[in-house]
Design a protein around this motif. Structure first.
Motif, mmCIF file in Angstrom:
data_model
loop_
_atom_site.group_PDB
_atom_site.id
_atom_site.type_symbol
_atom_site.label_atom_id
_atom_site.label_comp_id
_atom_site.label_asym_id
_atom_site.label_seq_id
_atom_site.Cartn_x
_atom_site.Cartn_y
_atom_site.Cartn_z
ATOM 1 N N CYS A 13 -5.285 3.170 1.167
ATOM 2 C CA CYS A 13 -5.217 2.316 3.003
ATOM 3 C C CYS A 13 -7.158 2.438 2.776
ATOM 4 N N THR A 14 -7.766 2.445 1.707
ATOM 5 C CA THR A 14 -9.009 2.511 1.381
ATOM 6 C C THR A 14 -9.445 1.327 0.567
ATOM 7 N N SER A 23 -8.294 -9.737 9.904
ATOM 8 C CA SER A 23 -7.371 -8.894 10.313
ATOM 9 C C SER A 23 -6.961 -7.898 9.082
ATOM 10 N N ARG A 34 -6.491 -0.959 5.719
ATOM 11 C CA ARG A 34 -6.933 0.365 6.242
ATOM 12 C C ARG A 34 -5.927 1.192 7.358
ATOM 13 N N ARG A 35 -4.871 0.412 7.799
ATOM 14 C CA ARG A 35 -4.080 0.842 8.376
ATOM 15 C C ARG A 35 -2.491 1.519 7.553
ATOM 16 N N GLY A 36 -3.205 0.963 6.271
ATOM 17 C CA GLY A 36 -1.720 0.983 5.404
ATOM 18 C C GLY A 36 -0.385 0.117 5.811
ATOM 19 N N TYR A 37 -0.605 -1.213 6.868
ATOM 20 C CA TYR A 37 0.383 -2.071 6.791
ATOM 21 C C TYR A 37 0.617 -2.672 5.387
ATOM 22 N N VAL A 75 -7.853 -4.884 8.089
ATOM 23 C CA VAL A 75 -7.808 -3.755 9.507
ATOM 24 C C VAL A 75 -6.249 -3.234 9.309
ATOM 25 N N TYR A 76 -5.463 -4.244 8.747
ATOM 26 C CA TYR A 76 -4.007 -4.011 7.270
ATOM 27 C C TYR A 76 -4.020 -2.899 7.434
ATOM 28 N N GLN A 88 -2.248 7.083 1.508
ATOM 29 C CA GLN A 88 -3.533 7.267 2.505
ATOM 30 C C GLN A 88 -4.151 6.993 0.591
ATOM 31 N N GLY A 131 4.241 3.640 6.349
ATOM 32 C CA GLY A 131 2.614 2.998 6.380
ATOM 33 C C GLY A 131 2.361 2.779 4.815
ATOM 34 N N GLN A 132 1.567 2.663 4.296
ATOM 35 C CA GLN A 132 1.011 3.160 2.460
ATOM 36 C C GLN A 132 0.861 4.401 2.707
#
Lengths: 124, 139
Positions: free
Chosen positions: A58-59, B74, B80-83, B77-78, A55, A52-53
């Motif tokens: 992610c925002t 979507s 924020r989940r780090g995808y 959402v991706y 943190q 995953g990326q």
């Protein structure tokens, strides 16, 4: 300026907005991409396992902050965010143009879609 | 419901029929794409074109636009989940944007009959790929 906008005029404005949004985001991604390749282009990246990326990517605020710190990942991510924002802006302008046409059923539909999109991006 | 779309010979109007049937098919399209990860654009084009009787070019562009809006939901959402990996997304995004500008330019000039043939070849290929993946147990 009068608000006597015809369908065609609104569509023209929205069309230009979408094109501009896509072109600007593509330009930002391209700039970030060139910067990224200059920094990491010679390395070999392993995609066999999914990570995953971090943190901070992610925002929305984290992405903008890292782009301002000249992080190439952050710049690409800002470009991608602009691309995602383009249809969101389009829905927003649809709501306004339906409002000007006094077509309130579609104003409500547009606002519901807009709420879902913003929730998806900012979320809880 | 009715609308009009531009053609080289000036705007042409069209009527939208069976909205409820279209709604049902769109529900199926959404479920399928959520389950299988296939672009439900193909199913949407079929629903708009065959059930709701929209002109083919209106079907393809409407479907494309709907995907843009639903994908934006979507994509948030991706993110924020780090995808979303920026190094992977960068070449994909640039290629897709360049291709879609070319496609949109070509669409205005392309003959509908020719577009239908290309569309048929694409969905048959997609179907064969899905069947192949299912039989070899990759799905």
């Amino acid at each position: 300026m009068s608000f006597n906008w015809t369908d065609e005029k609104t569509e023209h404005v929205i069309g230009n907005l979408l094109r501009a949004g896509v072109l600007i985001s593509a330009f930002v991604v391209l700039a970030g991409g060139i910067y990224y390749l200059a920094q990491h282009g010679t390395g070999h990246k392993d995609y066999h396992e999914f990570h995953g990326q971090p943190q901070y990517l992610c925002t929305v605020s984290g992405v903008v902050a890292s782009a301002l710190k000249h992080d190439s990942h952050g710049i690409i991510q800002v470009g991608l965010l602009l691309l995602v924002l383009t249809p969101i802006a389009r829905v927003f302008f649809s709501a306004i143009s339906f409002g000007l046409e006094k077509d309130f059923t579609y104003v409500v539909v547009s606002l519901v879609v807009l709420a879902v999109l913003i929730y998806g991006l900012l979320g809880s | 419901m009715h609308g009009s779309y531009p053609t080289p010979e000036g705007p042409r109007s069209y009527l939208v029929s069976s909205v409820s049937k279209g709604f049902g098919l769109m529900f199926g399209a959404g479920t399928l794409s959520g389950l299988l990860g296939i672009g439900s654009g193909a199913v949407k084009v079929l629903a708009l074109d065959q059930a709701m009787k929209l002109p083919f070019k209106v079907s393809t562009t409407t479907s494309n636009f709907m995907i843009g809006v639903t994908a934006a939901a979507s994509a948030g959402v991706y993110l924020r989940r780090g995808y979303i990996d920026p190094s992977l997304a960068m070449p994909v995004m640039l290629g897709v944007v360049a291709g879609s500008f070319l496609g949109a330019k070509l669409l205005a000039r392309a003959k509908t009959q020719w577009l239908r043939r290309v569309f048929a070849v694409v969905i048959i290929t997609m179907a064969l790929e899905l069947i192949f993946n299912a039989l070899t147990g990759r799905l």
